[in-house]
Structure formats: structure tokens, C-alpha cells
Design an enzyme around this catalytic site. Structure first.
Site, PDB file in Angstrom:
ATOM      1  N   SER A  41       1.917  12.464 -15.595  1.00  0.00           N
ATOM      2  CA  SER A  41       0.582  12.233 -16.589  1.00  0.00           C
ATOM      3  C   SER A  41       0.644  13.671 -17.534  1.00  0.00           C
ATOM      4  O   SER A  41       1.346  14.481 -16.943  1.00  0.00           O
ATOM      5  CB  SER A  41      -0.709  12.306 -15.820  1.00  0.00           C
ATOM      6  OG  SER A  41      -1.763  12.536 -16.749  1.00  0.00           O
ATOM      7  N   ASP A  43       0.874  -1.265   0.000  1.00  0.00           N
ATOM      8  CA  ASP A  43       0.009   0.178  -0.133  1.00  0.00           C
ATOM      9  C   ASP A  43       0.991   1.334  -0.086  1.00  0.00           C
ATOM     10  O   ASP A  43       1.516   1.612   0.937  1.00  0.00           O
ATOM     11  CB  ASP A  43      -0.953   0.082   1.234  1.00  0.00           C
ATOM     12  CG  ASP A  43      -1.771   1.183   1.266  1.00  0.00           C
ATOM     13  OD1 ASP A  43      -1.688   2.060   0.489  1.00  0.00           O
ATOM     14  OD2 ASP A  43      -2.522   1.191   2.136  1.00  0.00           O
ATOM     15  N   TYR A 101      -6.564  15.163  -9.265  1.00  0.00           N
ATOM     16  CA  TYR A 101      -5.837  14.359 -10.079  1.00  0.00           C
ATOM     17  C   TYR A 101      -4.870  15.265 -10.968  1.00  0.00           C
ATOM     18  O   TYR A 101      -3.463  15.035 -10.854  1.00  0.00           O
ATOM     19  CB  TYR A 101      -6.331  13.552 -11.169  1.00  0.00           C
ATOM     20  CG  TYR A 101      -5.552  12.811 -11.799  1.00  0.00           C
ATOM     21  CD1 TYR A 101      -4.952  11.571 -11.609  1.00  0.00           C
ATOM     22  CD2 TYR A 101      -5.242  13.271 -13.456  1.00  0.00           C
ATOM     23  CE1 TYR A 101      -4.273  10.755 -12.369  1.00  0.00           C
ATOM     24  CE2 TYR A 101      -4.376  12.483 -14.373  1.00  0.00           C
ATOM     25  CZ  TYR A 101      -3.873  11.193 -13.904  1.00  0.00           C
ATOM     26  OH  TYR A 101      -3.101  10.478 -14.541  1.00  0.00           O
ATOM     27  N   LYS A 119      -0.511  15.453 -10.008  1.00  0.00           N
ATOM     28  CA  LYS A 119       0.384  15.151 -10.952  1.00  0.00           C
ATOM     29  C   LYS A 119       1.477  16.202 -11.346  1.00  0.00           C
ATOM     30  O   LYS A 119       2.644  16.029 -11.734  1.00  0.00           O
ATOM     31  CB  LYS A 119      -0.203  14.644 -12.350  1.00  0.00           C
ATOM     32  CG  LYS A 119      -1.016  13.216 -12.226  1.00  0.00           C
ATOM     33  CD  LYS A 119       0.154  12.159 -11.676  1.00  0.00           C
ATOM     34  CE  LYS A 119      -0.597  10.818 -11.873  1.00  0.00           C
ATOM     35  NZ  LYS A 119       0.381   9.564 -11.265  1.00  0.00           N
TER      36      LYS A 119
END
Length: 272
Positions: free
Chosen positions: A156, A79, A170, A174
Site C-alpha cells: 500500500s 484463512d 495498518y 504495510k
């Protein structure tokens, strides 16, 4: 400690590409992009630890790599938001493989929710996995890379620009990964550790497709148009996981020994 980045100009191309004798950890590698990365690293000769929340699936991928390429491989439950879990999993990997030379921070999530509707817990979870997971993995890797190594962070195209509605957490996480990649490169160069980022555009994997469909539905878009909506490729096709895996292999190899701190766009020209 001197900066131990050798001049490899006299090395042959096969030697520059080879990872024989090196030990790699890839997070989120039981499926999708992480699995594709692990496959290419193993093909290049690396021993590989498949780290994932799904330990049984990770073990199955490890067995496949050993059968296909004859390299040592091990599946470990990990994890990336839990430092103790990372340390325990890495202990197993080091025991099985003998050390760590390459660490790929691949695990990530991108749940979709408009900013005003997103709970604090949901926002924090995105950062815990996408950014905290990179920090946690890099911190663990540094303690294991006694003779230098390479850390590769999967970012990304969302780390370079805004993207679809509902992905504020998100996109922010990133962008943070790109910044962390630069700072880690600066701090870790004296230890002989290179740090690079790889920024894919949308690539259809099991997890990506499910999350992308949810994001499109939340934005009122038709999920059946996902490939065209999620990419603006200039090469005439959507990328596949192995497209990204080959870039990661380049970063891990001595072909890229002059590079650290950069985040390479693997985006088919999407961000031009």
C-alpha cells in the site's frame, strides 16, 4: 542450484506477457482487487486458484474465469492467518491445477481506531492478516514452486508514509510487508523465485469503501467525500481495481524477469 532467471531478450512481446501453462494462487480473490487480479492473470492464460474466506463466492469467481477464458480455475476456502488452512487449500489448488508458479498475497484488512483506543487483539489481528498472511502465503508458495516462480505481495502507499488518523496498525503492517518483500527476494533468488510488491493508493472496492468510510467517520470526516479525501491522484481520476491488476500482471510475467525485491508504487503519483 544455479539462479535460473533466463535472458528473454529474444522472446516476442506476446510470449513475454503470456502466462499460459502457469498456475496462480490469489488470496482474498472472491471480490475487489483480488478478483480483478485473478481476472487479468486468467486472461493472460494462467490457471488460477481463487482463495478466500468465502469459499462459495470464490467458487463462483472460478467458474466465471473458466467460462470467460477457458482456463482451469478452482475456488478454495482459505484463512491466511491459519497455516493449516493455507496448506489444505493449496493442496486442493495443486490437485486441480497441477502446481503453483505465481502466488499473489492480496488478502488484507484496515480497521480504523486511534492508537490509544485500539485493543491488543485488534492490533494483532491486523498484523496477523496483513503481515503474517504474507509470511504464511510466501512460506507455502516456496514449498510448491519446485521450478521457481513469482511471489507478489500487495502492499500500500501506507507502506511508504503515514496516512489517515486511526490507521497506525495498518500503516505499520504495510511497512513490514515492504521489508518482508526485500528479505524474501534476497533469500529466495537462489531458488529461482522472484518476489515483488505492488503498492496501490486507495482503490474503491466493496471492502475498501466500507473500511474507508469507517476510518473517515472515526476521524470526524464526512464519508461522502471519500474519493477526494482518500487519494491525491495526479492523473485526474481515482484508480480502479484493474489499474492495479495490470501492474500485478506485469510483475508476474517475464516482462519483469529482471526485477525482484522492489515494491512498485501504483498510486497515480500520490506519494511524490
Amino acid at each position: 542450484m544455479p539462479f535460473p532467471f533466463a535472458d528473454v531478450s529474444s522472446s516476442s512481446l506476446p510470449d513475454l506477457l503470456s502466462l499460459r501453462g502457469r498456475r496462480a494462487v490469489v488470496t482474498g480473490a472472491a471480490q475487489g482487487l483480488g478478483r480483478a487480479i485473478a481476472v487479468r492473470l486468467a486472461e493472460a492464460g494462467a490457471s488460477v486458484a481463487i482463495a478466500d474466506l468465502d469459499e462459495s463466492r470464490a467458487a463462483a469467481v472460478a467458474r466465471e474465469l473458466t467460462e470467460r477464458f477457458g482456463v482451469p480455475a478452482v475456488g478454495v476456502g482459505m484463512d491466511v492467518t491459519d497455516a493449516a488452512s493455507i496448506t489444505a487449500a493449496t493442496d486442493i489448488a495443486v490437485s486441480a491445477l497441477g502446481g503453483v508458479d505465481v502466488w499473489v498475497n492480496n488478502a488484507g484488512i484496515f480497521p480504523s481506531a486511534p492508537l490509544l483506543d485500539m485493543s491488543d487483539d485488534a492490533w494483532d489481528q491486523v498484523f496477523a492478516v496483513n503481515t503474517g498472511g504474507v509470511r504464511n502465503g510466501a512460506r507455502e508458495a516456496v514449498g510448491r514452486m519446485l521450478d521457481g516462480g513469482v511471489i507478489i505481495n500487495i502492499a500500500s502507499t501506507a507502506g511508504f508514509r503515514g496516512t489517515a488518523p486511526g490507521l497506525s496498525a495498518y500503516v505499520s503492517s504495510k511497512h513490514a510487508v515492504r521489508g518482508l518483500t526485500k528479505q524474501l527476494a534476497l533469500e529466495l533468488a537462489p531458488r529461482g523465485i522472484r518476489v515483488l510488491g505492488v503498492a496501490p493508493s486507495y482503490v474503491p472496492t466493496e471492502g475498501n469503501m466500507a473500511m474507508a468510510a469507517a476510518a473517515m467517520e472515526a476521524a470526524g470526516l464526512d464519508p461522502s467525500n471519500m474519493p477526494s479525501a482518500m487519494t491525491q491522484s495526479l492523473i485526474g481520476r481515482t484508480g480502479v481495481p484493474d489499474d492495479i491488476a495490470r501492474v500485478v500482471l506485469f510483475c508476474a510475467s517475464d516482462l519483469a524477469i529482471i526485477m525482484t525485491g522492489s515494491t512498485l508504487l501504483a498510486d497515480a503519483g500520490e506519494t511524490i
